[in-house]
Design a protein around this motif. Structure first.
Motif, PDB file in Angstrom:
ATOM      1  N   ARG A  58      10.119  51.939  22.005  1.00 51.11           N
ATOM      2  CA  ARG A  58      10.831  51.852  23.282  1.00 51.11           C
ATOM      3  C   ARG A  58      12.335  51.846  22.987  1.00 51.11           C
ATOM      4  O   ARG A  58      12.882  50.871  22.507  1.00 51.11           O
ATOM      5  CB  ARG A  58      10.439  50.592  24.047  1.00 51.11           C
ATOM      6  CG  ARG A  58      11.000  50.577  25.459  1.00 51.11           C
ATOM      7  CD  ARG A  58      10.439  49.463  26.312  1.00 51.11           C
ATOM      8  NE  ARG A  58       8.996  49.302  26.229  1.00 51.11           N
ATOM      9  CZ  ARG A  58       8.084  50.070  26.848  1.00 51.11           C
ATOM     10  NH1 ARG A  58       8.480  51.076  27.582  1.00 51.11           N
ATOM     11  NH2 ARG A  58       6.809  49.820  26.709  1.00 51.11           N
ATOM     12  N   ARG A  61      14.758  52.946  25.402  1.00 53.85           N
ATOM     13  CA  ARG A  61      15.335  52.449  26.653  1.00 53.85           C
ATOM     14  C   ARG A  61      14.190  51.858  27.461  1.00 53.85           C
ATOM     15  O   ARG A  61      13.026  52.079  27.137  1.00 53.85           O
ATOM     16  CB  ARG A  61      15.978  53.589  27.455  1.00 53.85           C
ATOM     17  CG  ARG A  61      17.178  54.216  26.801  1.00 53.85           C
ATOM     18  CD  ARG A  61      17.813  55.230  27.769  1.00 53.85           C
ATOM     19  NE  ARG A  61      18.906  55.919  27.130  1.00 53.85           N
ATOM     20  CZ  ARG A  61      18.976  57.238  26.983  1.00 53.85           C
ATOM     21  NH1 ARG A  61      18.031  58.029  27.453  1.00 53.85           N
ATOM     22  NH2 ARG A  61      20.018  57.784  26.392  1.00 53.85           N
ATOM     23  N   GLU A  62      14.507  51.162  28.522  1.00 50.36           N
ATOM     24  CA  GLU A  62      13.469  50.558  29.361  1.00 50.36           C
ATOM     25  C   GLU A  62      12.439  51.604  29.808  1.00 50.36           C
ATOM     26  O   GLU A  62      11.253  51.326  29.869  1.00 50.36           O
ATOM     27  CB  GLU A  62      14.114  49.896  30.584  1.00 50.36           C
ATOM     28  CG  GLU A  62      13.167  49.045  31.380  1.00 50.36           C
ATOM     29  CD  GLU A  62      12.617  47.852  30.618  1.00 50.36           C
ATOM     30  OE1 GLU A  62      11.440  47.487  30.855  1.00 50.36           O
ATOM     31  OE2 GLU A  62      13.337  47.273  29.783  1.00 50.36           O
ATOM     32  N   ASP A  63      12.913  52.817  30.089  1.00 48.62           N
ATOM     33  CA  ASP A  63      12.030  53.872  30.583  1.00 48.62           C
ATOM     34  C   ASP A  63      11.833  55.014  29.580  1.00 48.62           C
ATOM     35  O   ASP A  63      11.402  56.094  29.955  1.00 48.62           O
ATOM     36  CB  ASP A  63      12.580  54.436  31.896  1.00 48.62           C
ATOM     37  CG  ASP A  63      13.951  55.083  31.710  1.00 48.62           C
ATOM     38  OD1 ASP A  63      14.579  54.884  30.656  1.00 48.62           O
ATOM     39  OD2 ASP A  63      14.380  55.795  32.630  1.00 48.62           O
ATOM     40  N   THR A  64      12.144  54.785  28.308  1.00 49.88           N
ATOM     41  CA  THR A  64      12.080  55.864  27.315  1.00 49.88           C
ATOM     42  C   THR A  64      11.348  55.420  26.048  1.00 49.88           C
ATOM     43  O   THR A  64      11.757  54.463  25.401  1.00 49.88           O
ATOM     44  CB  THR A  64      13.496  56.343  26.927  1.00 49.88           C
ATOM     45  OG1 THR A  64      14.194  56.712  28.114  1.00 49.88           O
ATOM     46  CG2 THR A  64      13.438  57.519  25.983  1.00 49.88           C
ATOM     47  N   TYR A  76      18.860  60.514  23.039  1.00 46.76           N
ATOM     48  CA  TYR A  76      19.193  59.131  23.424  1.00 46.76           C
ATOM     49  C   TYR A  76      20.318  58.612  22.533  1.00 46.76           C
ATOM     50  O   TYR A  76      20.241  57.530  21.953  1.00 46.76           O
ATOM     51  CB  TYR A  76      17.965  58.220  23.397  1.00 46.76           C
ATOM     52  CG  TYR A  76      17.013  58.550  22.274  1.00 46.76           C
ATOM     53  CD1 TYR A  76      17.160  57.985  21.025  1.00 46.76           C
ATOM     54  CD2 TYR A  76      15.999  59.473  22.473  1.00 46.76           C
ATOM     55  CE1 TYR A  76      16.328  58.327  19.998  1.00 46.76           C
ATOM     56  CE2 TYR A  76      15.154  59.822  21.438  1.00 46.76           C
ATOM     57  CZ  TYR A  76      15.325  59.240  20.214  1.00 46.76           C
ATOM     58  OH  TYR A  76      14.485  59.592  19.179  1.00 46.76           O
ATOM     59  N   THR A  86      22.513  54.542  21.555  1.00 45.04           N
ATOM     60  CA  THR A  86      21.619  53.516  22.105  1.00 45.04           C
ATOM     61  C   THR A  86      21.231  52.425  21.100  1.00 45.04           C
ATOM     62  O   THR A  86      20.554  51.474  21.482  1.00 45.04           O
ATOM     63  CB  THR A  86      20.316  54.147  22.626  1.00 45.04           C
ATOM     64  OG1 THR A  86      19.698  54.888  21.571  1.00 45.04           O
ATOM     65  CG2 THR A  86      20.568  55.040  23.816  1.00 45.04           C
ATOM     66  N   ARG A  91      19.418  45.072  17.142  1.00 45.32           N
ATOM     67  CA  ARG A  91      18.595  45.507  18.279  1.00 45.32           C
ATOM     68  C   ARG A  91      17.132  45.490  17.869  1.00 45.32           C
ATOM     69  O   ARG A  91      16.774  45.837  16.740  1.00 45.32           O
ATOM     70  CB  ARG A  91      19.008  46.915  18.707  1.00 45.32           C
ATOM     71  CG  ARG A  91      18.081  47.556  19.704  1.00 45.32           C
ATOM     72  CD  ARG A  91      18.755  47.876  21.003  1.00 45.32           C
ATOM     73  NE  ARG A  91      17.771  48.213  22.002  1.00 45.32           N
ATOM     74  CZ  ARG A  91      17.533  49.434  22.461  1.00 45.32           C
ATOM     75  NH1 ARG A  91      18.261  50.444  22.035  1.00 45.32           N
ATOM     76  NH2 ARG A  91      16.602  49.642  23.362  1.00 45.32           N
ATOM     77  N   ASP A 108      10.460  47.712  20.617  1.00 47.30           N
ATOM     78  CA  ASP A 108       9.010  47.549  20.669  1.00 47.30           C
ATOM     79  C   ASP A 108       8.345  48.776  20.064  1.00 47.30           C
ATOM     80  O   ASP A 108       8.802  49.907  20.248  1.00 47.30           O
ATOM     81  CB  ASP A 108       8.528  47.423  22.120  1.00 47.30           C
ATOM     82  CG  ASP A 108       8.856  46.088  22.745  1.00 47.30           C
ATOM     83  OD1 ASP A 108       9.127  45.127  22.008  1.00 47.30           O
ATOM     84  OD2 ASP A 108       8.832  46.016  23.994  1.00 47.30           O
ATOM     85  N   CYS A 140       4.751  50.711  20.289  1.00 45.66           N
ATOM     86  CA  CYS A 140       3.660  50.736  21.267  1.00 45.66           C
ATOM     87  C   CYS A 140       2.545  51.689  20.856  1.00 45.66           C
ATOM     88  O   CYS A 140       2.800  52.765  20.337  1.00 45.66           O
ATOM     89  CB  CYS A 140       4.196  51.177  22.624  1.00 45.66           C
ATOM     90  SG  CYS A 140       5.570  50.188  23.231  1.00 45.66           S
ATOM     91  N   THR A 196       7.318  44.909  16.511  1.00 43.27           N
ATOM     92  CA  THR A 196       8.724  45.210  16.768  1.00 43.27           C
ATOM     93  C   THR A 196       9.383  45.725  15.496  1.00 43.27           C
ATOM     94  O   THR A 196       8.898  45.491  14.387  1.00 43.27           O
ATOM     95  CB  THR A 196       9.493  43.958  17.256  1.00 43.27           C
ATOM     96  OG1 THR A 196       9.399  42.945  16.248  1.00 43.27           O
ATOM     97  CG2 THR A 196       8.959  43.456  18.588  1.00 43.27           C
TER      98      THR A 196
END
Length: 105
Positions: free
Chosen positions: A34, A36-39, A71, A74, A79, A82, A84, A92
């Motif tokens: 992950r 970004r929150e949506d990427t 991206y 970023t 940092r 996650d 997945c 992580t």
């Protein structure tokens, strides 16, 4: 031609697996991260000094991301990304060093 599997790594990290996998992961494991929150983006793992990591294990190594220019700016040291498998977070990756200047904030 340079490909995802032959490029230099993008980041150096510490991997922390949380025990939700049924078996170990092996050097060359490729999993979505992950960014970004949506990427999510695939990343190829290389581990330092070990060929496999237990489902609840920790290891240091590198990640080479698929299409890092998509991206840019970023990532930074400290940092936490996650890792997945489908909907499940299996661990992580904490960034220790950004090797690809395109990604560094």
């Amino acid at each position: 031609m340079e490909t995802f599997f032959t490029r230099e790594p993008d980041v150096e990290v510490t991997f922390h697996f949380n025990g939700t996998r049924r078996g170990p992961v092996y050097d060359g494991y490729c999993v979505p991260h992950r960014i970004r929150e949506d990427t999510l983006t695939s990343g190829l793992h290389r581990y330092f000094g070990v060929k496999e990591v237990a489902p609840d294990g920790t290891a240091r190594g590198t990640i080479t991301f698929l299409l890092p220019e998509q991206y840019a700016k970023t990532l930074w040291v400290g940092r936490v990304l996650d890792m997945c498998e489908g909907e499940r977070v299996v661990g992580t990756a904490t960034i220790e060093r950004v090797l690809n200047p395109v990604l560094e904030v």
